[in-house]
Motif scaffolding. Structure first.
Motif, PDB file in Angstrom:
ATOM      1  N   ALA A   1      16.268  -2.730  23.387  1.00 32.19           N
ATOM      2  CA  ALA A   1      17.580  -3.298  23.095  1.00 32.19           C
ATOM      3  C   ALA A   1      18.019  -2.804  21.719  1.00 32.19           C
ATOM      4  CB  ALA A   1      17.500  -4.817  23.122  1.00 32.19           C
ATOM      5  N   PRO A   2      19.310  -2.767  21.471  1.00 33.70           N
ATOM      6  CA  PRO A   2      19.772  -2.382  20.141  1.00 33.70           C
ATOM      7  C   PRO A   2      19.132  -3.267  19.062  1.00 33.70           C
ATOM      8  CG  PRO A   2      21.614  -2.438  21.666  1.00 33.70           C
ATOM      9  CD  PRO A   2      20.425  -3.020  22.393  1.00 33.70           C
ATOM     10  N   GLN A   3      18.821  -2.676  17.923  1.00 38.12           N
ATOM     11  CA  GLN A   3      18.130  -3.405  16.857  1.00 38.12           C
ATOM     12  C   GLN A   3      18.917  -4.611  16.346  1.00 38.12           C
ATOM     13  OE1 GLN A   3      17.041  -0.536  13.880  1.00 38.12           O
ATOM     14  NE2 GLN A   3      15.308   0.197  15.081  1.00 38.12           N
ATOM     15  N   ASP A   4      20.241  -4.525  16.394  1.00 38.31           N
ATOM     16  CA  ASP A   4      21.041  -5.640  15.877  1.00 38.31           C
ATOM     17  C   ASP A   4      21.149  -6.810  16.855  1.00 38.31           C
ATOM     18  OD1 ASP A   4      22.690  -4.276  17.654  1.00 38.31           O
ATOM     19  OD2 ASP A   4      24.482  -4.453  16.396  1.00 38.31           O
ATOM     20  N   TRP A   5      20.447  -6.737  17.992  1.00 41.46           N
ATOM     21  CA  TRP A   5      20.448  -7.858  18.927  1.00 41.46           C
ATOM     22  C   TRP A   5      19.517  -8.982  18.454  1.00 41.46           C
ATOM     23  CZ3 TRP A   5      21.085  -6.617  24.805  1.00 41.46           C
ATOM     24  CH2 TRP A   5      22.284  -5.915  24.998  1.00 41.46           C
ATOM     25  N   ASN A   6      18.675  -8.742  17.480  1.00 41.06           N
ATOM     26  CA  ASN A   6      17.841  -9.768  16.855  1.00 41.06           C
ATOM     27  C   ASN A   6      17.050 -10.613  17.852  1.00 41.06           C
ATOM     28  OD1 ASN A   6      18.710  -9.032  14.235  1.00 41.06           O
ATOM     29  ND2 ASN A   6      20.572 -10.234  14.527  1.00 41.06           N
ATOM     30  N   SER A   7      16.113  -9.999  18.494  1.00 42.83           N
ATOM     31  CA  SER A   7      15.255 -10.695  19.442  1.00 42.83           C
ATOM     32  C   SER A   7      14.285 -11.623  18.701  1.00 42.83           C
ATOM     33  CB  SER A   7      14.447  -9.679  20.256  1.00 42.83           C
ATOM     34  OG  SER A   7      13.475 -10.349  21.032  1.00 42.83           O
ATOM     35  N   PRO A   8      14.073 -12.827  19.213  1.00 41.69           N
ATOM     36  CA  PRO A   8      13.089 -13.727  18.601  1.00 41.69           C
ATOM     37  C   PRO A   8      11.654 -13.235  18.818  1.00 41.69           C
ATOM     38  CG  PRO A   8      13.981 -14.717  20.589  1.00 41.69           C
ATOM     39  CD  PRO A   8      14.755 -13.455  20.338  1.00 41.69           C
ATOM     40  N   TYR A   9      11.482 -12.200  19.633  1.00 36.67           N
ATOM     41  CA  TYR A   9      10.152 -11.673  19.953  1.00 36.67           C
ATOM     42  C   TYR A   9       9.823 -10.397  19.186  1.00 36.67           C
ATOM     43  CZ  TYR A   9      11.317 -14.715  23.832  1.00 36.67           C
ATOM     44  OH  TYR A   9      11.725 -15.779  24.581  1.00 36.67           O
ATOM     45  N   GLY A  10      10.628 -10.063  18.190  1.00 33.48           N
ATOM     46  CA  GLY A  10      10.437  -8.788  17.509  1.00 33.48           C
ATOM     47  C   GLY A  10      11.320  -7.753  18.178  1.00 33.48           C
ATOM     48  N   THR A  11      10.730  -6.671  18.636  1.00 31.60           N
ATOM     49  CA  THR A  11      11.497  -5.643  19.335  1.00 31.60           C
ATOM     50  C   THR A  11      11.854  -6.149  20.728  1.00 31.60           C
ATOM     51  OG1 THR A  11      10.320  -3.915  18.147  1.00 31.60           O
ATOM     52  CG2 THR A  11      11.507  -3.255  20.126  1.00 31.60           C
ATOM     53  N   GLY A  12      13.141  -6.231  21.000  1.00 30.71           N
ATOM     54  CA  GLY A  12      13.592  -6.721  22.297  1.00 30.71           C
ATOM     55  C   GLY A  12      13.675  -5.611  23.333  1.00 30.71           C
ATOM     56  N   ARG A  13      13.498  -5.974  24.585  1.00 28.51           N
ATOM     57  CA  ARG A  13      13.635  -5.036  25.704  1.00 28.51           C
ATOM     58  C   ARG A  13      14.765  -5.530  26.597  1.00 28.51           C
ATOM     59  NH1 ARG A  13      11.353  -0.488  25.112  1.00 28.51           N
ATOM     60  NH2 ARG A  13      10.909  -0.182  27.294  1.00 28.51           N
ATOM     61  N   ILE A  14      15.518  -4.584  27.152  1.00 29.66           N
ATOM     62  CA  ILE A  14      16.548  -4.924  28.114  1.00 29.66           C
ATOM     63  C   ILE A  14      16.067  -4.488  29.483  1.00 29.66           C
ATOM     64  CG2 ILE A  14      17.860  -2.791  27.734  1.00 29.66           C
ATOM     65  CD1 ILE A  14      20.384  -4.706  28.122  1.00 29.66           C
ATOM     66  N   TYR A  15      16.368  -5.301  30.495  1.00 34.75           N
ATOM     67  CA  TYR A  15      15.913  -5.052  31.859  1.00 34.75           C
ATOM     68  C   TYR A  15      17.127  -5.028  32.779  1.00 34.75           C
ATOM     69  CZ  TYR A  15      11.617  -6.626  29.664  1.00 34.75           C
ATOM     70  OH  TYR A  15      10.545  -6.761  28.812  1.00 34.75           O
ATOM     71  N   LEU A  16      17.254  -3.938  33.543  1.00 34.54           N
ATOM     72  CA  LEU A  16      18.379  -3.782  34.459  1.00 34.54           C
ATOM     73  C   LEU A  16      17.865  -3.240  35.785  1.00 34.54           C
ATOM     74  CD1 LEU A  16      20.828  -2.081  31.957  1.00 34.54           C
ATOM     75  CD2 LEU A  16      20.895  -4.452  32.713  1.00 34.54           C
ATOM     76  N   SER A  17      18.189  -3.931  36.860  1.00 36.88           N
ATOM     77  CA  SER A  17      17.842  -3.475  38.191  1.00 36.88           C
ATOM     78  C   SER A  17      18.962  -3.872  39.141  1.00 36.88           C
ATOM     79  CB  SER A  17      16.516  -4.101  38.653  1.00 36.88           C
ATOM     80  OG  SER A  17      16.202  -3.680  39.962  1.00 36.88           O
ATOM     81  N   VAL A  18      19.780  -2.880  39.522  1.00 31.86           N
ATOM     82  CA  VAL A  18      20.931  -3.152  40.369  1.00 31.86           C
ATOM     83  C   VAL A  18      21.374  -1.866  41.062  1.00 31.86           C
ATOM     84  CG1 VAL A  18      22.606  -2.812  38.496  1.00 31.86           C
ATOM     85  CG2 VAL A  18      23.212  -4.297  40.434  1.00 31.86           C
ATOM     86  N   HIS A  19      21.910  -1.997  42.256  1.00 28.60           N
ATOM     87  CA  HIS A  19      22.452  -0.872  43.018  1.00 28.60           C
ATOM     88  C   HIS A  19      23.918  -1.186  43.342  1.00 28.60           C
ATOM     89  CE1 HIS A  19      22.353   2.580  45.778  1.00 28.60           C
ATOM     90  NE2 HIS A  19      23.179   1.856  46.507  1.00 28.60           N
ATOM     91  N   VAL A  20      24.786  -0.219  43.130  1.00 28.31           N
ATOM     92  CA  VAL A  20      26.206  -0.394  43.417  1.00 28.31           C
ATOM     93  C   VAL A  20      26.646   0.724  44.351  1.00 28.31           C
ATOM     94  CG1 VAL A  20      28.529  -0.527  42.456  1.00 28.31           C
ATOM     95  CG2 VAL A  20      26.599  -1.449  41.162  1.00 28.31           C
TER      96      VAL A  20
END
Length: 175
Positions: free
Chosen positions: A152-171
């Motif tokens: 995730a972008p660094q400015d998202w300020n995750s409470p877990y340290g380095t944040g991860r983004i998860y995306l799973s979708v079909h269009v």
């Protein structure tokens, strides 16, 4: 100049004007359309640490399944709008809890925002080790398949340290 000549000229001018107006309207028109279908990613890739998510739409970030972190919305709760076709396809996805994703063919970079959490940023899903592994798959004509786990972008300020983004979708944008 005869009356018949003036009528023919006026008729020809009107036909040309209507044709030009139609062409201008088509060029400047909004070519957006609702996606034919939204479903879980067809890649079969597990994007979170939980194989329980396989077969689900996944949109979120963090470490927990919650409205403010990792969400698994139902297909009927996710909308997608398609613009253009083929190599010019752009897809905008809107999901519950403020999530919005924009993807443009053939890019591996997604613009992700969350209006509820005031988050916004570009997510680069490019595999740094193997170019042939793509998290954003444009290989099927007028379809988009995302199975991505990325920082995730660094400015998202995750409470877990380095944040991860998860995306799973079909269009499916086929007409």
């Amino acid at each position: 100049m005869s009356v018949h000549h003036i009528r023919r000229s006026a008729t020809a001018t009107a036909v040309v004007a209507v044709g030009a107006l139609t062409a201008l309207t088509a060029c400047g028109s909004d070519d957006s359309r609702d996606a034919t279908a939204v479903s879980a990613s067809q890649s079969g890739t597990v994007v979170t640490d939980s194989s329980d998510d396989l077969g689900s739409i996944i949109i979120g970030w963090g470490e927990k399944h919650s409205d403010t972190e990792i969400t698994t919305p139902k297909p009927e709760d996710v909308t997608a709008t398609c613009f253009g076709t083929g190599e010019d396809l752009v897809v905008e996805i809107n999901a519950p809890h403020g999530w919005n994703i924009k993807a443009s063919n053939p890019s591996q970079v997604l613009t992700v925002t969350n209006t509820d959490q005031n988050l916004s940023g570009d997510i680069d899903t490019t595999n740094q080790y193997l170019d042939s592994l793509t998290a954003v798959d444009w290989s099927q004509l007028d379809q988009l398949d995302i199975a991505a786990t990325a920082a995730a972008p660094q400015d998202w300020n995750s409470p877990y340290g380095t944040g991860r983004i998860y995306l799973s979708v079909h269009v499916d944008c086929t007409q």
